[in-house]
Design an enzyme around this catalytic site. Structure first.
Site, PDB file in Angstrom:
ATOM      1  N   LYS A 192     -23.980 -14.769  -3.548  1.00 19.79           N
ATOM      2  CA  LYS A 192     -23.517 -13.164  -4.500  1.00 19.79           C
ATOM      3  C   LYS A 192     -23.678 -13.606  -5.920  1.00 19.79           C
ATOM      4  CE  LYS A 192     -20.160  -9.594  -4.354  1.00 19.79           C
ATOM      5  NZ  LYS A 192     -18.360  -8.859  -3.976  1.00 19.79           N
TER       6      LYS A 192
ATOM      7  N   GLU B 284      -6.445  -0.224   3.416  1.00 19.85           N
ATOM      8  CA  GLU B 284      -6.321   0.382   2.948  1.00 19.85           C
ATOM      9  C   GLU B 284      -4.773   0.447   3.905  1.00 19.85           C
ATOM     10  OE1 GLU B 284      -8.753   0.710   3.415  1.00 19.85           O
ATOM     11  OE2 GLU B 284      -9.511   0.570   0.822  1.00 19.85           O
TER      12      GLU B 284
ATOM     13  N   ARG C 228      -8.441   6.983   3.661  1.00 16.17           N
ATOM     14  CA  ARG C 228      -8.356   5.712   4.786  1.00 16.17           C
ATOM     15  C   ARG C 228      -6.575   5.592   5.329  1.00 16.17           C
ATOM     16  NH1 ARG C 228     -12.219   2.334   6.067  1.00 16.17           N
ATOM     17  NH2 ARG C 228     -13.908   2.653   6.250  1.00 16.17           N
TER      18      ARG C 228
END
Lengths: 580, 580
Positions: free
Chosen positions: B246, B332, B360
């Site tokens: 990343k 979530e 969600r």
């Protein structure tokens, strides 16, 4: 030897039993269970399959100190029998004194109201973390079926739980079935594990950091107790995979697992149903229309998430539909978003989904279907006050849930003819995200041709001064109310709105000099279609009364009383029209 | 040697490149990307990590015939550069001509608007199934990050996809990070796979029926191309696990991955932010109040789902909170239901959650939290028209979503002092399911003491004939509107409702002889609090005008223009008061 079941008040009453007594207890519990299930109906297969496991659970663990969370909790009947509620199974007059799910209001042994799948592991991680923060030492157990484990939320919990790094026990009740057959490769993997007596390579549970224990004989008390005792008190995550037989001990339930997942009263000797099906049903119209659409157009594909029976499709009808029938298992999120992908891919998807389970896919409807404005169709079942009445399965929230998402067209037919026309639109969707509600209550018919411009309200009865705009199964209520009002000298107009996600402005403009508008809907008032009418009519200063269901949770209501409590009988609607 | 990036119009333009050219191309794309990111801001780490993977994707696969679905799609910048949109990266004047996510309106190479995690596999199953029904042969590829894979919906899709039994390629971009660190045992497992060069036992992907390919050098073009070519055209499910860095190529992003997941303009030499933080923010109040609460009460536990930074908690503050801070990863559903379990377990959970991602967990809020009526608290961030403005991240739907679920108390503070008092209630929840909205816009203060009976509306300015009931950041708008109306000789009352989930009946009763009530809210009108006021006031025949946001999806709006388009400026509110 015999056990007096009526003497079992708490699990302590079986703690000193030897294996023979535990086996006998299981036999007697199963016999009582079958008697009640046959007379009363209920979740047959799931409960018969876990008689021994539940006895072993309460023999080994010390509830309510130890915390046991049942997934879906439709398999908690034996648990109820062992925790002070045996009378509700022994005594026919008391059959309705317990709910069909765990219920904290009934007993401290029941931790949560649960009726949807895949929640037990997450709930249990909360209990375990709360224990750890408070320095407790009790065991926390999530008892979950193989089908529920495929739900995304269960997999999220399964992934997270070992990170707690403390006592956490998952009992995976593998009865090799969802409500219907399982779908997804997890089930091939579970089969590998069963076939190898738990030794197959690439063990998904070991990969996720669990100590894994396999119990080949999941209906054998001795094997179960041994495994549960091995897990008890451990300071880590343990998963016990138990191989059980859905419907164990009742031949009809063992041989036809899908039919006897849930069943109304039946003859226990041969499984013959004692419930008389109605002559016609909206389900039949759905199945017939969808079969025709699929035959005519090979691009029509019917999607569902683990409830093929609830949308009316028998195994034979599924087989006939072949590749045009998709069941992803109990994974509503995946089903809805796959439906979005299907629409993008150029075919014509229709997902059939039960109102209360549709809640699992709110974000998928918004983010995947609606923002992308795809021609994906959804047909809602049991979205009605005339549907299921368990508190965890109420069907009157979906208008508020879905009709306020942009781009979604939500339609509510009021007759068989309108329903069929809307289903034909769903199977050849030219409007974008489309939700069609299957009406609750008895099938209504209309003799006038169906106006297929569903953006338009339909005036069903002309009138003046007051308009009653009533959707779905409340249209006949409104007509009766209008008739009653006519007896009082009024002549209200009756309107079938058909579309719930927006108002027909042109039609409402024509009411601007009316004294009053009354809306009636098969859903909660808050966030419903009636409030859209109110907001619109306020510009004209026309008083608008919204009738519908009060925003609250109710459990196992009597529909007649419930309608009355919500001012929804024809007489009460008439009263609002006359006096309001 | 140099490549003229402006000449790359479609992936066909790189198909004849040799490895040296592909490497050079990657270098140049990365340099251009860093220049734009530093000047403009955006998702830094995710895009820098997949430069080579994206080049390899378009080298090997034949988009748009082959279908590539990017999960979240915040890592699709290089994809945009290679598919006809390079000018929006080369030319600063064109920087805003592309969105930060895939966007079908921009290009046929972009299949879906996507901004939430974990949807790619399900979307791709839909595309694959549509292909199979139509006899197509194209490849279908889901490109998903390690963090997104932990979301339940991704796991549902992962489970189902191999059952399609046809070409299906998952590229798992493993950069060992979520927005912050990963959580869950899946990540220990991915580490085992990386550490063993893909050979660790108990391979979860093999368990789920995938052919598994590991790419150790996920930023090496040659390795990537080899793996992608191996998967291409296969008639089964293949998962390619690529190990990437990343932030690759930008030192500040490599070393501080969390800060540079998403960043505003910065100095690329040292990573110094060029964005000036406001002197005070509601986030700061949240963090300060929660830290105090946690220090005072060891039972207070803060839960979140993979977005600790969005709720203001730095790594140091998380470390300080220790066991009282729970991050379950991007899950979530699990977070909300774990919060229910925590509340049941006797501690005081507060979940911090971003409005758009809260979607969600609609069912978890309804079925697990609300039906069980547990004292679980939720603090919503970016739930405001003054929040994020990408179409996939809009924050003005949560009132309609949550306030219509029974048992939920939804509060909207209008000042720092009110917010703090509501947060203190959240940390010592005595009311049941509680949602507190963090206000958007600049921080407001009030000098009067806070009335902590939040069921009561507060009259902020007395008046007559017309009442303006305005919540959250629109309260100061209402006060300005009232001042303007006073110039026209009217004297409207200004009211802060604070509670959005029900009306203060006593207060509204006191307005029954008013000429008009105007409601103003930081959310869509449909299903909002204003419609509850309308429904209630209709009994008195008091005209009630609902102001708020029109139910529609908008992308990257200018907030001033957007307010105007929705009649929400103080001047427009005043006009309604005077003329409405």
């Amino acid at each position: 030897m015999e056990i007096d079941l009526s003497k079992i008040k708490t699990p302590a009453d079986i703690k000193n039993f030897n294996f023979d007594q535990l086996n006998l207890l299981s036999e007697e519990l199963r016999a009582v269970l079958i008697r009640k299930l046959a007379a009363h109906g209920g979740h047959v297969g799931p409960n018969l399959g876990v008689v021994e496991a539940t006895v072993a659970l309460h023999y080994v663990f010390d509830a309510p100190k130890d915390k046991i969370v049942f997934d879906v909790s439709h398999q908690s009947y034996v648990h109820k029998m062992l925790t002070g509620r045996i009378e509700a199974f022994l005594n026919p007059a008391d059959y309705d004194k317990v709910t069909g799910f765990t219920c904290p209001g009934e007993s401290e042994y029941d931790l949560f109201e649960v009726g949807h799948t895949s929640t037990s592991i997450s709930l249990a991680t909360g209990l375990a973390k709360a224990r750890d923060l408070q320095g407790g030492k009790e065991n926390v157990v999530a008892f979950i079926g193989d089908a529920s484990l495929g739900g995304g939320m269960a997999l999220e919990g399964l992934n997270y739980a070992p990170e707690l790094n403390s006592n956490f026990i998952v009992i995976l009740n593998d009865n090799q079935m969802s409500i219907a057959e399982n779908h997804g490769e997890l089930y091939t993997h579970l089969k590998e594990l069963r076939d190898s007596n738990g030794t197959a390579p690439n063990n998904i549970f070991k990969a996720l950091g669990y100590e894994y224990i396999y119990v080949k004989e999941g209906n054998d008390i001795r094997s179960l107790i041994k495994a549960f005792e091995e897990a008890k008190g451990q300071d880590r995550a343990v998963l016990i995979h138990i191989n059980t037989m859905k419907g164990e001990g009742l031949p009809c339930a063992e041989s036809d697992k899908e039919t006897f997942h849930f069943h109304g009263p039946f003859d226990p000797k041969n499984g013959a149903s004692l419930v008389v099906d109605p002559a016609e049903s909206y389900d039949d119209i759905f199945v017939k229309t969808m079969r025709e659409s699929m035959r005519k157009d090979p691009k029509v594909v019917l999607v569902n998430a683990g409830t093929p029976g609830a949308i009316g499709f028998t195994p034979a009808e599924r087989a006939e539909a072949g590749k045009q029938f998709v069941d992803v298992g109990i994974a509503e999120q995946d089903a809805v978003t796959m439906t979005a992908g299907l629409a993008k891919g150029g075919v014509h998807p229709v997902m059939g989904v039960v109102s209360t389970f549709f809640q699992r896919a709110y974000d998928q409807m918004s983010h995947d279907v609606a923002i992308n404005n795809l021609p994906a169709s959804f047909v809602v079942f049991y979205g009605s006050v005339f549907g299921m009445n368990d508190v965890t399965h109420l069907g009157f929230f979906d208008i508020a849930m879905l009709s306020n998402i942009p781009n979604i067209t939500m339609l509510a037919p009021a007759s068989a003819e309108e329903y069929k026309a809307m289903l034909e639109l769903a199977a050849n969707n030219t409007v974008g995200p489309l939700v069609v509600r299957t009406p609750g209550g008895k099938v209504e018919h209309q003799s006038e041709p169906v106006n297929t411009n569903f953006d338009e309200y339909e005036m069903v009865e002309p009138g003046e001064e007051v308009a009653i705009i009533a959707e779905g199964p409340f249209l006949p209520f409104a007509r009766k109310a209008a008739a009653l009002a006519r007896e009082e000298g009024l002549n209200p107009m009756v309107v079938n709105p058909r579309i719930l996600s927006k108002v027909d402005e042109k039609f409402l403009d024509s009411l601007k000099d009316f004294r009053m508008v009354v809306t009636v809907e098969d859903g909660i008032i808050d966030g419903g279609f009636g409030q859209k009418v109110s907001t619109y009519m306020n510009r004209y200063g026309v008083k608008t009364i919204n009738l519908g269901i009060k925003k609250e949770f109710v459990d196992r209501y009597d529909v007649k009383e419930f309608l009355k409590a919500n001012s929804l009988t024809p007489e009460q609607i008439a009263e609002v029209v006359v006096k309001g």
